[in-house]
Design a protein around this motif. Structure first.
Motif, PDB file in Angstrom:
ATOM      1  N   ALA A 120      80.136  36.412  40.523  1.00 53.51           N
ATOM      2  CA  ALA A 120      79.947  36.785  39.124  1.00 53.51           C
ATOM      3  C   ALA A 120      81.009  37.765  38.649  1.00 53.51           C
ATOM      4  O   ALA A 120      81.074  38.070  37.454  1.00 53.51           O
ATOM      5  N   ASN A 121      81.824  38.236  39.574  1.00 53.37           N
ATOM      6  CA  ASN A 121      82.809  39.262  39.236  1.00 53.37           C
ATOM      7  C   ASN A 121      83.932  38.699  38.349  1.00 53.37           C
ATOM      8  O   ASN A 121      84.592  37.740  38.727  1.00 53.37           O
ATOM      9  N   PRO A 122      84.156  39.274  37.164  1.00 54.65           N
ATOM     10  CA  PRO A 122      85.179  38.740  36.260  1.00 54.65           C
ATOM     11  C   PRO A 122      86.595  38.803  36.847  1.00 54.65           C
ATOM     12  O   PRO A 122      87.424  37.934  36.551  1.00 54.65           O
ATOM     13  N   THR A 123      86.880  39.815  37.682  1.00 52.38           N
ATOM     14  CA  THR A 123      88.217  39.863  38.292  1.00 52.38           C
ATOM     15  C   THR A 123      88.438  38.658  39.199  1.00 52.38           C
ATOM     16  O   THR A 123      89.529  38.093  39.252  1.00 52.38           O
ATOM     17  N   VAL A 124      87.358  38.260  39.913  1.00 56.00           N
ATOM     18  CA  VAL A 124      87.459  37.069  40.765  1.00 56.00           C
ATOM     19  C   VAL A 124      87.736  35.846  39.899  1.00 56.00           C
ATOM     20  O   VAL A 124      88.588  35.012  40.229  1.00 56.00           O
ATOM     21  N   HIS A 125      87.016  35.779  38.767  1.00 55.36           N
ATOM     22  CA  HIS A 125      87.256  34.655  37.844  1.00 55.36           C
ATOM     23  C   HIS A 125      88.710  34.613  37.407  1.00 55.36           C
ATOM     24  O   HIS A 125      89.347  33.566  37.420  1.00 55.36           O
ATOM     25  N   ALA A 126      89.213  35.785  37.038  1.00 60.56           N
ATOM     26  CA  ALA A 126      90.602  35.845  36.563  1.00 60.56           C
ATOM     27  C   ALA A 126      91.558  35.415  37.679  1.00 60.56           C
ATOM     28  O   ALA A 126      92.485  34.629  37.437  1.00 60.56           O
ATOM     29  N   ALA A 127      91.309  35.911  38.896  1.00 61.59           N
ATOM     30  CA  ALA A 127      92.191  35.569  40.009  1.00 61.59           C
ATOM     31  C   ALA A 127      92.133  34.073  40.299  1.00 61.59           C
ATOM     32  O   ALA A 127      93.166  33.423  40.520  1.00 61.59           O
ATOM     33  N   LEU A 128      90.910  33.514  40.274  1.00 61.04           N
ATOM     34  CA  LEU A 128      90.762  32.086  40.527  1.00 61.04           C
ATOM     35  C   LEU A 128      91.483  31.279  39.448  1.00 61.04           C
ATOM     36  O   LEU A 128      92.228  30.341  39.748  1.00 61.04           O
ATOM     37  N   ALA A 129      91.267  31.697  38.177  1.00 62.17           N
ATOM     38  CA  ALA A 129      91.912  30.983  37.074  1.00 62.17           C
ATOM     39  C   ALA A 129      93.429  31.062  37.212  1.00 62.17           C
ATOM     40  O   ALA A 129      94.128  30.055  37.058  1.00 62.17           O
ATOM     41  N   ASN A 130      93.951  32.274  37.519  1.00 62.63           N
ATOM     42  CA  ASN A 130      95.403  32.418  37.689  1.00 62.63           C
ATOM     43  C   ASN A 130      95.915  31.535  38.819  1.00 62.63           C
ATOM     44  O   ASN A 130      96.953  30.882  38.689  1.00 62.63           O
ATOM     45  N   SER A 131      95.167  31.543  39.938  1.00 61.17           N
ATOM     46  CA  SER A 131      95.574  30.724  41.078  1.00 61.17           C
ATOM     47  C   SER A 131      95.665  29.258  40.681  1.00 61.17           C
ATOM     48  O   SER A 131      96.665  28.585  40.940  1.00 61.17           O
TER      49      SER A 131
END
Lengths: 623, 362
Positions: free
Chosen positions: A107-118
């Motif tokens: 649920a962590n938004p930073t993880v979302h951002a990292a996944l999206a960037n990846s």
């Protein structure tokens, strides 16, 4: 493919005479099912172990080793993802396992951002790589563009460049303020500025450096295609353009898709490029975010394991899809005669295609090399104007002196060599044992052995690093922090590639060559020693050198496993970069490249028959 | 729709070696099937590919219905797609990523036809080759023979001016080849297409062709009806390639129009047919097919005594190797019983019209 039960296989060099004796007896023993004249005339005492038992013991041993190397660390990673405890502080007793920890990370938004960037970086990089790679395959295989062979050979070079070095070179070229390209633009009075410290910068470098992957896949598909399939289209009334899009590309589509997925997978696991280009602008991707988590104080090992899990799941899914694509649609055509390569005469356009190829080679080979040379040999990287570039007084060996006056540098080189040799030896022996058992014997559980040995394909290096960290950091005994943990992590990580290289060279040895040796009265180990190994030697040497080269380049897993005593080159290089010293970083990059070039050159000299394709495809996978 | 194909002095040289096609000329009448026959490397496939436009001739002219399609001297080279030619490839070249119907429809898509017209043409073509029930199968699920018929349907569906076939049966097993060989001629004749067919198989050539052109070393040695090729071979190569297995040295003694008398090594004289007119005394070669060397008594000229040197019993026929005329002659006799034992004397008759003499190669 196998017709005989064959219980034993291993690299003979590693085993003392007593093993040989046992194995010969095991080999003799199984001959009771398959009598030989020699057995009738000279009956030998029956050994205590039956062949069944022996082959079970052998398979069991292999499974045990693979469990230790692959299954246990992966399991620990899974546990790590389910806890928020720190294995160092809390020990394994207080893990408090719960799915909540994983859910929190999801649920962590930073993880979302990292996944999206990846995903964005890899998708963009793959798209660019497909455009470049497909175009190159076409002009090299299908057109009369001059110097096609030369273009193809030079075009493979990017695969040999470690991603970290590529990242460093492009940081030197394209950093928004001091980048060499921008200095040149400024001195020419052009207002435009490059900024590679962006997601597009990462995409650009990914695309440029992984285009050879797509090239390898599609060029061989194009080459192996029956030219009359295209001629039939032309006779039917289709234009060259229509033929390309209705016949040629659909026919090589499986190769394109497979190459796309593979380069996507590789990019997903790369740390070096996003670390150099993404970090300054604070663009997190999964790999860099995982490392960030472990370098916080206190380190967030649990969260890192969860994110690593996500990375592994995405990679695993892609690997499964890629296998499906490869196995699903392959177009076998009835071949009448040997194919004559069908070349399109481009006329004056061939100079245009040549120019495009030269531009690519310039951008991907010449520019970064020149950038590293300038940065490494110039006293000050700040360049006032274009003319200052050619001021000989500005150049010296200064940065190399500084590099080597740091004892950590020499230590890191020695450590790297030690890890490399250990990896090559252990990995080579293990891969031969696995490859031989799976490809050539009827040993029990060999499917399981095969599957486990292939699993690391879906585990990016960084994830292996986190898994090994979780597996060993909390245990007493001091294994964590030795060069051995690095070597074993590398062995596990590159096992699939090594097994593949060895299996393909084993496959070239006809079974009957071994069967003839058995009929001459040789046991299994003796046959392997006198027949199989000598014949497979080029493959064995290629596999071991491949391992050595890969372990020198490996960054992702090293990040989590090195200690101050076991710093390796790649990590040391990264620390120079992060320390902000471009010049010494560039000098060290050059040292590493020269080392790699010498190694690869020596190997190709030693094994003329070795498969450069396999080696290259293995190289690309290393992050 | 069916057109006349005319080839004049066709030449094709590749970068190395002697020309692959060296001054070949012939004409195919509308609706006629011509087979180019020859050993591998004789230039027959290159000739075919030049007609298709897939190879660019070095010299000469190719015209279809009077339109020049290849004439390097005039800078004319119509691309394959604009020639309106159908071609069946040796590997069939059916597209593996399409179904049978998609394969056969493909050539129609660039011809500006309505959907209905395309469907009708495809149905008709598939009917013709007996593949209608397989229309929606992926071609990869078909057998070799079926793929071959897909290729045939695809090459005929747009009613091309000319049909080219490049060893279309060579990848099939022997039995299927026999059946398809007869089918192929029937189908082509039914459509009335002009066809140029390339093969190295004499049986195929005889069954399929209205005329056969025998090629060797890039040259067209003879082009004639099958009966003419078999009964009046124009030169020693054609005689040998189509099955004359006995070659005996001799010398021309007397000539009388197309016939003459040659003197053999043992002094006996033989009356023979000779297409060329060499000078008296010229060294020649007497060529005889085993089927034309008749055993047993018979009246008329060319009657000799021979001795059985060896025999090869083949079940339904026997081949005798005879010592005669100062050399060795093979004679074939039908029947399941071999009548003459080894070493026995037999009488041998060589019908003058089927005993050929050619000037010996220097």
């Amino acid at each position: 493919m196998d017709t005989e039960a064959f219980p034993v296989s291993t690299n003979i060099i590693q085993f003392p005479q007593t093993w040989l004796a046992t194995a010969t007896q095991a080999g003799h023993d199984r001959a009771t099912r398959h009598p030989r004249p020699e057995d009738v005339h000279h009956p030998m005492p029956t050994p205590a172990t039956s062949p069944r038992l022996f082959s079970r013991a052998w398979s069991g041993l292999l499974l045990l080793i693979l469990t230790f190397l692959i299954v246990y660390p992966t399991g620990m990673l899974l546990l790590g993802a389910l806890t928020d405890a720190n294995p160092v502080v809390d020990g394994f007793a207080n893990m408090r396992l719960s799915l909540d920890n994983f859910a929190t990370v999801l649920a962590n938004p930073t993880v979302h951002a990292a996944l999206a960037n990846s995903l964005l970086a890899c998708a963009g990089g793959t798209a660019l790589a497909v455009i470049i790679g497909l175009f190159f395959a076409w002009i090299v295989v299908r057109t009369d563009t001059p110097f096609g062979g030369f273009i193809a050979a030079i075009g493979m070079l990017p695969l040999f460049v470690p991603p970290l070095v590529a990242g460093v070179a492009w940081a030197i070229l394209g950093s928004p303020k001091t980048g060499l390209l921008n200095t040149v633009l400024a001195s020419m009075g052009i207002g435009f500025r490059f900024d590679l410290y962006t997601l597009s910068g990462i995409i650009f470098v990914f695309g440029m450096y992984y285009a050879p992957y797509i090239y390898m896949f599609t060029a061989s598909a194009l080459r192996n295609m029956d030219p009359s399939l295209e001629e039939a289209a032309e006779i039917s009334g289709a234009s060259a353009f229509r033929t390309m899009f209705t016949i040629t590309f659909p026919l090589i589509l499986p190769a394109i898709v497979s190459g796309m997925l593979l380069s996507f997978i590789v990019m997903l696991g790369i740390y070096g490029v996003p670390a150099t280009l993404g970090a300054p602008a604070n663009i997190p991707v999964l790999t860099t975010y995982i490392f960030q988590l472990t370098s916080w104080s206190p380190p967030r090992y649990g969260t890192a394991a969860s994110v690593a899990m996500i990375l592994m799941l995405v990679t695993g899914a892609l690997v499964v899809i890629q296998q499906k694509v490869l196995s699903g649609r392959s177009y076998v055509t009835v071949a009448g005669k040997a194919f004559r390569p069908r070349t399109l005469r481009l006329g004056p356009w061939r100079w245009f295609t040549l120019a495009l190829a030269v531009i690519y080679l310039f951008v991907v080979v010449v520019l970064p090399t020149v950038a590293l040379l300038i940065a490494a040999f110039r006293k000050f990287l700040y360049i006032r104007n274009f003319d200052a570039l050619f001021d000989a007084k500005q150049y010296s060996w200064l940065h190399f002196d500084r590099l080597f006056s740091n004892p950590a540098t020499v230590d890191s080189i020695i450590n790297t060599m030690q890890v490399g040799i250990a990896t090559a030896l252990i990995g080579g022996v293990l891969a031969f044992a696995v490859g031989y058992t799976v490809a050539r014997t009827q040993a029990p559980w060999r499917r399981a052995i095969d599957v486990i040995a292939t699993v690391p394909v879906a585990i990016p290096g960084l994830v292996i690093g986190v898994a090994y960290l979780w597996a060993w950091i909390g245990l007493p005994g001091g294994f964590y922090g030795t060069i051995w943990i690095l070597a074993l992590a590398f062995v596990a990580r590159f096992l699939p590639d090594t097994v593949k290289v060895l299996t393909s060279s084993l496959m070239q040895i006809h079974r009957e060559l071994e069967e003839a040796a058995w009929l001459c009265g040789r046991g299994t180990l003796s046959t392997i020693a006198t027949i199989t190994l000598p014949l497979a030697r080029p493959g064995v040497i290629a596999a071991m050198t491949l391992l050595f080269v890969l372990s020198i380049r490996e960054l992702g897993s090293s990040l989590f496993l090195y200690s101050s005593q076991t710093m390796v080159m790649a990590v040391h290089l990264l620390s120079y970069y992060e320390g902000g010293n471009f010049s010494v970083t560039a000098a060290f990059s050059l040292v590493q490249m020269v080392l790699l070039a010498v190694l690869i050159g020596l190997t190709s000299l030693a094994t003329r028959r070795a498969t450069p394709m396999d080696a290259a495809s293995g190289l690309g996978r290393a992050g | 729709m069916s057109a006349e194909l005319a080839i004049r002095n066709l030449e094709k040289s590749f970068n190395t070696g002697k020309p692959a096609v060296d001054g070949v000329s012939f004409t195919i009448a509308p609706g006629e099937i011509v087979v180019l026959l020859g050993p591998s490397g004789c230039g027959k496939t290159t000739t075919l590919r030049c007609v298709a436009g897939l190879e660019h001739p070095t010299a000469g002219e190719i015209s279809l219905d009077g339109d020049l399609v290849s004439a390097p001297a005039k800078g004319i080279l119509t691309p394959p797609r604009a020639r309106n030619i159908g071609m069946v490839f040796q590997s069939y070249a059916v597209w593996p990523h399409m179904t049978v119907r998609q394969n056969v429809t493909y050539p129609l898509r660039t011809r500006g036809m309505t959907r209905a017209a395309m469907d009708a043409a495809v149905a008709e073509a598939l009917d013709l080759v007996d593949l209608a029930i397989y229309a929606d199968r992926p071609v990869t699920q078909l057998s070799g023979g079926q793929m071959q018929r897909v290729a045939l349907a695809r090459s005929m569906v747009y009613a091309p001016r000319l049909l080219l076939l490049d060893e279309p049966l060579s990848n099939l097993d022997a039995q299927l080849r026999l059946r398809l060989r007869d089918d192929l001629r029937r189908i082509i004749k039914r459509t009335g297409l002009t066809a140029l067919y390339v093969t190295h198989d004499q049986q195929e050539a005889v069954v399929l062709g209205d005329r056969i052109g025998v090629m060797q070393g890039g040259k067209l040695r003879q082009m004639a009806t099958p009966a003419e090729i078999y009964n009046r071979p124009a030169d020693q190569f054609v005689a040998e390639f189509t099955g004359a297995s006995s070659m005996l040295p001799c010398r021309l003694a007397r000539r009388d129009g197309e016939f003459g008398t040659v003197e053999m090594a043992d002094g006996s004289t033989v009356e023979a047919w000779m297409p060329a007119a060499p000078a008296i005394g010229t060294a020649m070669v007497l060529a005889i097919r085993p089927e034309n060397a008749l055993l047993g008594a018979a009246g008329g000229s060319n009657h000799f005594t021979a001795k059985v040197h060896a025999l090869r019993y083949q079940g339904t026929q026997t081949i005798y190797e005879l010592d005669a005329l100062g050399g060795r002659i093979e004679a074939l006799e039908l029947g399941t019983a071999a009548r003459h034992p080894q070493g026995s004397e037999v009488s041998l008759t060589l019908p003058p019209a089927l005993t050929w003499a050619y000037a010996a190669a220097v």
